[in-house]
Design a protein around this motif. Sequence first.
Motif, PDB file in Angstrom:
ATOM      1  N   UNK A 178       0.856  -1.186   0.000  1.00  0.00           N
ATOM      2  CA  UNK A 178       0.000   0.000   0.000  1.00  0.00           C
ATOM      3  C   UNK A 178       0.892   1.235   0.000  1.00  0.00           C
ATOM      4  N   UNK A 179       0.641   2.139  -0.930  1.00  0.00           N
ATOM      5  CA  UNK A 179       1.394   3.392  -1.015  1.00  0.00           C
ATOM      6  C   UNK A 179       0.396   4.543  -0.941  1.00  0.00           C
ATOM      7  N   UNK A 180       0.648   5.500  -0.048  1.00  0.00           N
ATOM      8  CA  UNK A 180      -0.272   6.634   0.115  1.00  0.00           C
ATOM      9  C   UNK A 180       0.506   7.862   0.554  1.00  0.00           C
ATOM     10  N   UNK A 181      -0.111   9.014   0.377  1.00  0.00           N
ATOM     11  CA  UNK A 181       0.495  10.251   0.835  1.00  0.00           C
ATOM     12  C   UNK A 181       0.582  10.283   2.357  1.00  0.00           C
ATOM     13  N   UNK A 182       1.482  11.102   2.859  1.00  0.00           N
ATOM     14  CA  UNK A 182       1.736  11.173   4.302  1.00  0.00           C
ATOM     15  C   UNK A 182       0.497  11.551   5.107  1.00  0.00           C
ATOM     16  N   UNK A 183      -0.451  12.253   4.481  1.00  0.00           N
ATOM     17  CA  UNK A 183      -1.628  12.743   5.198  1.00  0.00           C
ATOM     18  C   UNK A 183      -2.887  11.939   4.896  1.00  0.00           C
ATOM     19  N   UNK A 184      -2.756  10.749   4.291  1.00  0.00           N
ATOM     20  CA  UNK A 184      -3.906   9.914   3.972  1.00  0.00           C
ATOM     21  C   UNK A 184      -4.585   9.419   5.254  1.00  0.00           C
ATOM     22  N   UNK A 185      -5.918   9.518   5.293  1.00  0.00           N
ATOM     23  CA  UNK A 185      -6.692   8.988   6.418  1.00  0.00           C
ATOM     24  C   UNK A 185      -7.825   8.124   5.880  1.00  0.00           C
ATOM     25  N   UNK A 186      -8.331   7.231   6.724  1.00  0.00           N
ATOM     26  CA  UNK A 186      -9.389   6.321   6.307  1.00  0.00           C
ATOM     27  C   UNK A 186     -10.162   5.867   7.537  1.00  0.00           C
ATOM     28  N   UNK A 187     -11.313   5.246   7.295  1.00  0.00           N
ATOM     29  CA  UNK A 187     -12.126   4.727   8.396  1.00  0.00           C
ATOM     30  C   UNK A 187     -12.930   5.819   9.069  1.00  0.00           C
ATOM     31  N   UNK A 188     -13.825   5.421   9.958  1.00  0.00           N
ATOM     32  CA  UNK A 188     -14.736   6.333  10.640  1.00  0.00           C
ATOM     33  C   UNK A 188     -13.981   7.465  11.323  1.00  0.00           C
ATOM     34  N   UNK A 189     -14.425   8.682  11.053  1.00  0.00           N
ATOM     35  CA  UNK A 189     -13.835   9.908  11.600  1.00  0.00           C
ATOM     36  C   UNK A 189     -12.379  10.089  11.191  1.00  0.00           C
ATOM     37  N   UNK A 190     -11.953   9.362  10.145  1.00  0.00           N
ATOM     38  CA  UNK A 190     -10.578   9.497   9.669  1.00  0.00           C
ATOM     39  C   UNK A 190      -9.541   9.065  10.680  1.00  0.00           C
ATOM     40  N   UNK A 191      -9.888   8.103  11.528  1.00  0.00           N
ATOM     41  CA  UNK A 191      -8.967   7.688  12.592  1.00  0.00           C
ATOM     42  C   UNK A 191      -7.833   6.797  12.096  1.00  0.00           C
ATOM     43  N   UNK A 192      -7.984   6.239  10.886  1.00  0.00           N
ATOM     44  CA  UNK A 192      -6.895   5.461  10.316  1.00  0.00           C
ATOM     45  C   UNK A 192      -5.933   6.350   9.557  1.00  0.00           C
ATOM     46  N   UNK A 193      -4.644   6.034   9.601  1.00  0.00           N
ATOM     47  CA  UNK A 193      -3.635   6.817   8.895  1.00  0.00           C
ATOM     48  C   UNK A 193      -2.462   5.916   8.502  1.00  0.00           C
ATOM     49  N   UNK A 194      -1.400   6.513   8.009  1.00  0.00           N
ATOM     50  CA  UNK A 194      -0.236   5.732   7.587  1.00  0.00           C
ATOM     51  C   UNK A 194       0.311   4.887   8.728  1.00  0.00           C
ATOM     52  N   UNK A 195       0.346   5.448   9.926  1.00  0.00           N
ATOM     53  CA  UNK A 195       0.878   4.700  11.070  1.00  0.00           C
ATOM     54  C   UNK A 195       0.035   3.475  11.382  1.00  0.00           C
ATOM     55  N   UNK A 196      -1.294   3.599  11.354  1.00  0.00           N
ATOM     56  CA  UNK A 196      -2.135   2.433  11.665  1.00  0.00           C
ATOM     57  C   UNK A 196      -2.052   1.385  10.556  1.00  0.00           C
ATOM     58  N   UNK A 197      -1.915   1.830   9.305  1.00  0.00           N
ATOM     59  CA  UNK A 197      -1.749   0.883   8.207  1.00  0.00           C
ATOM     60  C   UNK A 197      -0.465   0.069   8.360  1.00  0.00           C
ATOM     61  N   UNK A 198       0.562   0.723   8.890  1.00  0.00           N
ATOM     62  CA  UNK A 198       1.873   0.072   9.009  1.00  0.00           C
ATOM     63  C   UNK A 198       1.891  -1.059  10.028  1.00  0.00           C
ATOM     64  N   UNK A 199       0.849  -1.167  10.841  1.00  0.00           N
ATOM     65  CA  UNK A 199       0.824  -2.199  11.880  1.00  0.00           C
ATOM     66  C   UNK A 199       0.387  -3.561  11.360  1.00  0.00           C
ATOM     67  N   UNK A 200      -0.145  -3.613  10.156  1.00  0.00           N
ATOM     68  CA  UNK A 200      -0.614  -4.894   9.612  1.00  0.00           C
ATOM     69  C   UNK A 200       0.560  -5.668   9.030  1.00  0.00           C
ATOM     70  N   UNK A 209       3.388  -1.157   3.981  1.00  0.00           N
ATOM     71  CA  UNK A 209       2.870   0.200   3.784  1.00  0.00           C
ATOM     72  C   UNK A 209       4.018   1.169   3.565  1.00  0.00           C
ATOM     73  N   UNK A 210       3.878   2.028   2.557  1.00  0.00           N
ATOM     74  CA  UNK A 210       4.868   3.063   2.280  1.00  0.00           C
ATOM     75  C   UNK A 210       4.171   4.415   2.256  1.00  0.00           C
ATOM     76  N   UNK A 211       4.607   5.321   3.113  1.00  0.00           N
ATOM     77  CA  UNK A 211       4.089   6.682   3.105  1.00  0.00           C
ATOM     78  C   UNK A 211       4.988   7.578   2.282  1.00  0.00           C
ATOM     79  N   UNK A 212       4.397   8.402   1.445  1.00  0.00           N
ATOM     80  CA  UNK A 212       5.155   9.318   0.584  1.00  0.00           C
ATOM     81  C   UNK A 212       5.070  10.716   1.174  1.00  0.00           C
ATOM     82  N   UNK A 213       6.202  11.332   1.336  1.00  0.00           N
ATOM     83  CA  UNK A 213       6.255  12.634   1.985  1.00  0.00           C
ATOM     84  C   UNK A 213       5.635  13.762   1.174  1.00  0.00           C
TER      85      UNK A 213
END
Length: 313
Positions: free
Chosen positions: A123-145, A150-154
């Motif tokens: 998964x590749x996304x911008x550094x400020x990508x959010x997902x899930x209810x209220x946008x509580x998911x982000x690059x850091x939470x994706x990286x835990x799977x 997961x690769x975040x792009x600055x």
Amino acid sequence: MKIYRLHYPHEQQALDLEPSAVAVGFFDGLHRGHQNVINKMEEIAESEGLKKAVMTFDPHPSVVLSPKKQRTTYLTPLDIKLGMLEARGIDYCFVINFSSALAGLSPDEFVQQYIMALDIKEVVAGFDFTYGKLGKGNIDTLSRYESFNTTGVGKITEGEEKISTTRIREDLAAHDLAHANLILGRPYEVKGVVVQGEKRGRTIGFPTANIEPEYRYHLPAKGVYAVTMQLDNEGTVHKGVCNVGVKPTFHDNLERVSIEVHLFDFDESIYGENVTVHWHHFIRPEWKFNGIDELKAQIAKDKQKAIGLLENA
């Protein structure tokens, strides 16, 4: 490119997918920042022997999440965006319907349904990508799977400012076409069809093609611009001067904005033709003139300025 239009819930067993790397985002405009995310995905896909995929959403999340500021016009409407992705060799495009039901998913539910179930390995996304209810998911939470990487792009900047779709829309509204095109990485464009207009232009020596946009584009602010226009069926490109506006010299209360292009050295009937207008330079705001002669004199000046600006276009 295979296009998968997914709703919540979707039929997982009906999809025939190979493992892929996916760039995730709304990607309206496919500007230089978006290109950087997609380039990184392609680099990883090629390195790991994966299919190249893009995950986007329709409509814009603001339609569900921010009704007072909902975004219903686009720099690259969905069909245009899909065409651009196909042209660069993307294998899969997942178009996820952004509905109230989707917005209510927890971050983990979103990952289970739209990452793991689609056999996505990177998964590749911008550094400020959010997902899930209220946008509580982000690059850091994706990286835990552990089942995918997961690769975040600055942040990509022009000067000291982040390149963003919002900034491009602001630039277009403020007549700052030069900056909008700079951070887009190309001249802004709108696809449409040539339709019948009021035909006033031909009576004053400047016949125009009246362009009806095919999609809900975010148009440049009212004004006069140096443009090129491609006749899509032929592939030929012609230079011209374009007025975006309500023609205040002839109308006092007209609200509907029109796009009228006067092409240089061109005298053919092109009603019904599909065209693409490329905006290169802003010339001036739309003005109300005191009469036809004053209008004609100004259009002649606009034309000469546009000819100069487009010399190398």
